[in-house]
Design a protein around this motif. Structure first.
Motif, PDB file in Angstrom:
ATOM      1  N   TYR A 167       5.617  10.897 -10.176  1.00  0.00           N
ATOM      2  CA  TYR A 167       4.814  10.596 -11.355  1.00  0.00           C
ATOM      3  C   TYR A 167       4.382   9.128 -11.329  1.00  0.00           C
ATOM      4  O   TYR A 167       3.218   8.799 -11.561  1.00  0.00           O
ATOM      5  N   PHE A 168       5.334   8.230 -11.039  1.00  0.00           N
ATOM      6  CA  PHE A 168       5.017   6.802 -10.960  1.00  0.00           C
ATOM      7  C   PHE A 168       3.984   6.537  -9.864  1.00  0.00           C
ATOM      8  O   PHE A 168       3.047   5.760 -10.051  1.00  0.00           O
ATOM      9  N   PHE A 169       4.172   7.171  -8.713  1.00  0.00           N
ATOM     10  CA  PHE A 169       3.254   7.001  -7.587  1.00  0.00           C
ATOM     11  C   PHE A 169       1.838   7.439  -7.983  1.00  0.00           C
ATOM     12  O   PHE A 169       0.860   6.735  -7.715  1.00  0.00           O
ATOM     13  N   THR A 170       1.740   8.603  -8.621  1.00  0.00           N
ATOM     14  CA  THR A 170       0.429   9.102  -9.042  1.00  0.00           C
ATOM     15  C   THR A 170      -0.220   8.151 -10.040  1.00  0.00           C
ATOM     16  O   THR A 170      -1.417   7.853  -9.939  1.00  0.00           O
ATOM     17  N   LEU A 171       0.553   7.634 -10.979  1.00  0.00           N
ATOM     18  CA  LEU A 171       0.027   6.660 -11.934  1.00  0.00           C
ATOM     19  C   LEU A 171      -0.491   5.422 -11.198  1.00  0.00           C
ATOM     20  O   LEU A 171      -1.595   4.937 -11.480  1.00  0.00           O
ATOM     21  N   ALA A 172       0.281   4.931 -10.246  1.00  0.00           N
ATOM     22  CA  ALA A 172      -0.135   3.759  -9.470  1.00  0.00           C
ATOM     23  C   ALA A 172      -1.417   4.044  -8.688  1.00  0.00           C
ATOM     24  O   ALA A 172      -2.321   3.197  -8.630  1.00  0.00           O
ATOM     25  N   MET A 173      -1.515   5.221  -8.101  1.00  0.00           N
ATOM     26  CA  MET A 173      -2.708   5.569  -7.329  1.00  0.00           C
ATOM     27  C   MET A 173      -3.930   5.692  -8.239  1.00  0.00           C
ATOM     28  O   MET A 173      -5.032   5.305  -7.867  1.00  0.00           O
ATOM     29  N   GLN A 174      -3.740   6.211  -9.436  1.00  0.00           N
ATOM     30  CA  GLN A 174      -4.862   6.303 -10.363  1.00  0.00           C
ATOM     31  C   GLN A 174      -5.371   4.920 -10.748  1.00  0.00           C
ATOM     32  O   GLN A 174      -6.556   4.742 -10.994  1.00  0.00           O
ATOM     33  N   HIS A 175      -4.480   3.946 -10.737  1.00  0.00           N
ATOM     34  CA  HIS A 175      -4.876   2.571 -11.028  1.00  0.00           C
ATOM     35  C   HIS A 175      -5.435   1.861  -9.800  1.00  0.00           C
ATOM     36  O   HIS A 175      -5.807   0.693  -9.884  1.00  0.00           O
ATOM     37  N   GLY A 176      -5.489   2.538  -8.655  1.00  0.00           N
ATOM     38  CA  GLY A 176      -6.003   1.920  -7.439  1.00  0.00           C
ATOM     39  C   GLY A 176      -5.021   0.970  -6.793  1.00  0.00           C
ATOM     40  O   GLY A 176      -5.406   0.041  -6.090  1.00  0.00           O
ATOM     41  N   GLY A 177      -3.735   1.212  -7.026  1.00  0.00           N
ATOM     42  CA  GLY A 177      -2.698   0.324  -6.532  1.00  0.00           C
ATOM     43  C   GLY A 177      -2.208   0.665  -5.138  1.00  0.00           C
ATOM     44  O   GLY A 177      -2.656   1.621  -4.505  1.00  0.00           O
ATOM     45  N   VAL A 178      -1.285  -0.140  -4.678  1.00  0.00           N
ATOM     46  CA  VAL A 178      -0.645   0.007  -3.372  1.00  0.00           C
ATOM     47  C   VAL A 178       0.850   0.198  -3.616  1.00  0.00           C
ATOM     48  O   VAL A 178       1.465  -0.615  -4.310  1.00  0.00           O
ATOM     49  N   TRP A 179       1.438   1.256  -3.066  1.00  0.00           N
ATOM     50  CA  TRP A 179       2.820   1.628  -3.341  1.00  0.00           C
ATOM     51  C   TRP A 179       3.783   0.992  -2.346  1.00  0.00           C
ATOM     52  O   TRP A 179       3.508   0.949  -1.152  1.00  0.00           O
ATOM     53  N   VAL A 180       4.935   0.562  -2.847  1.00  0.00           N
ATOM     54  CA  VAL A 180       6.004   0.015  -2.020  1.00  0.00           C
ATOM     55  C   VAL A 180       7.222   0.940  -2.122  1.00  0.00           C
ATOM     56  O   VAL A 180       7.737   1.147  -3.219  1.00  0.00           O
ATOM     57  N   GLY A 181       7.650   1.475  -1.002  1.00  0.00           N
ATOM     58  CA  GLY A 181       8.873   2.273  -0.953  1.00  0.00           C
ATOM     59  C   GLY A 181      10.070   1.352  -0.780  1.00  0.00           C
ATOM     60  O   GLY A 181       9.934   0.126  -0.733  1.00  0.00           O
ATOM     61  N   ASN A 182      11.257   1.931  -0.622  1.00  0.00           N
ATOM     62  CA  ASN A 182      12.432   1.068  -0.582  1.00  0.00           C
ATOM     63  C   ASN A 182      12.738   0.490   0.796  1.00  0.00           C
ATOM     64  O   ASN A 182      13.443  -0.505   0.900  1.00  0.00           O
ATOM     65  N   GLY A 183      12.256   1.085   1.862  1.00  0.00           N
ATOM     66  CA  GLY A 183      12.442   0.528   3.198  1.00  0.00           C
ATOM     67  C   GLY A 183      13.882   0.467   3.675  1.00  0.00           C
ATOM     68  O   GLY A 183      14.193  -0.272   4.606  1.00  0.00           O
ATOM     69  N   MET A 184      14.764   1.218   3.053  1.00  0.00           N
ATOM     70  CA  MET A 184      16.184   1.185   3.415  1.00  0.00           C
ATOM     71  C   MET A 184      16.583   2.449   4.158  1.00  0.00           C
ATOM     72  O   MET A 184      16.138   3.534   3.818  1.00  0.00           O
ATOM     73  N   MET A 185      17.440   2.271   5.132  1.00  0.00           N
ATOM     74  CA  MET A 185      18.021   3.433   5.797  1.00  0.00           C
ATOM     75  C   MET A 185      19.008   4.096   4.830  1.00  0.00           C
ATOM     76  O   MET A 185      19.657   3.418   4.032  1.00  0.00           O
ATOM     77  N   PRO A 186      19.120   5.419   4.890  1.00  0.00           N
ATOM     78  CA  PRO A 186      20.077   6.092   4.017  1.00  0.00           C
ATOM     79  C   PRO A 186      21.498   5.959   4.569  1.00  0.00           C
ATOM     80  O   PRO A 186      21.694   5.790   5.765  1.00  0.00           O
TER      81      PRO A 186
END
Length: 184
Positions: A108-127
């Motif tokens: 949901y957050f990702f979709t909201l960010a994309m609707q705003h024309g944003g760039v998404w940052v994931g966590n970049g961590m190994m599990p």
């Protein structure tokens, strides 16, 4: 240095504690969405000035709280003018269950960010997914699209696990570093 803002709603305090960890890592101010779904005075201006916005909400019934959704709907005003275009975005959530459909909230957050024309940052961590992994290891819950934590329904805020909070702190650091690179 990038200007990161953490905007979040917390129903019982667990998401607020995760928000604090993310904000600490990012060196970011917190903007709390209140129980009625409203932002404090000056918060919209603070978000307009941000290089990166980090969304946070508990996962309730497979998605973010209604208070966060009210904020998201109200963000149609900056959306209409493209005010948040090219900002960096990220997100985090907490729920009582180990899975709890947290990914739906992050989506949901990702979709909201994309609707705003944003760039998404994931966590970049190994599990932490080996046999030797412990529940307090960083990214024990093994997410990649944001930061997540788990708090049993009968656990107090003080009982949140240090590994989940450290995951949030490191996630905040990553968002701040990515936003600083993006800002150049």
């Amino acid at each position: 240095m990038a200007n990161v803002v953490v905007v979040y709603h917390s129903g019982y305090g667990h998401t607020q504690r995760l928000a604090q960890a993310v904000a600490e890592g990012a060196g970011a101010p917190l903007v709390a969405i209140d129980a009625e779904g409203n932002l404090p005075e000056g918060a919209w201006d603070r978000l307009a000035q941000a290089d990166a916005i980090v969304f946070g909400a508990p996962t309730y019934m497979g998605g973010p709280s209604w208070q966060f959704k009210k904020f998201a709907d109200a963000s149609s005003k900056p959306w209409f003018g493209g005010a948040w275009k090219d900002k960096m975005f990220a997100g985090f959530t907490n729920s009582a269950s180990m899975n709890g459909d947290k990914f739906s909230t992050l989506s949901y957050f990702f979709t909201l960010a994309m609707q705003h024309g944003g760039v998404w940052v994931g966590n970049g961590m190994m599990p932490a997914n080996s046999k030797a992994a412990q529940r307090n290891d960083v990214n024990y819950l093994g997410t990649f699209s944001g930061a997540v934590s788990q708090s049993p329904a009968d656990a107090s805020v003080q009982e949140m696990l240090p590994g989940d909070l450290e995951t949030g702190r490191q996630f905040g650091q990553r968002v701040a570093a990515a936003a600083a690179r993006w800002k150049k």
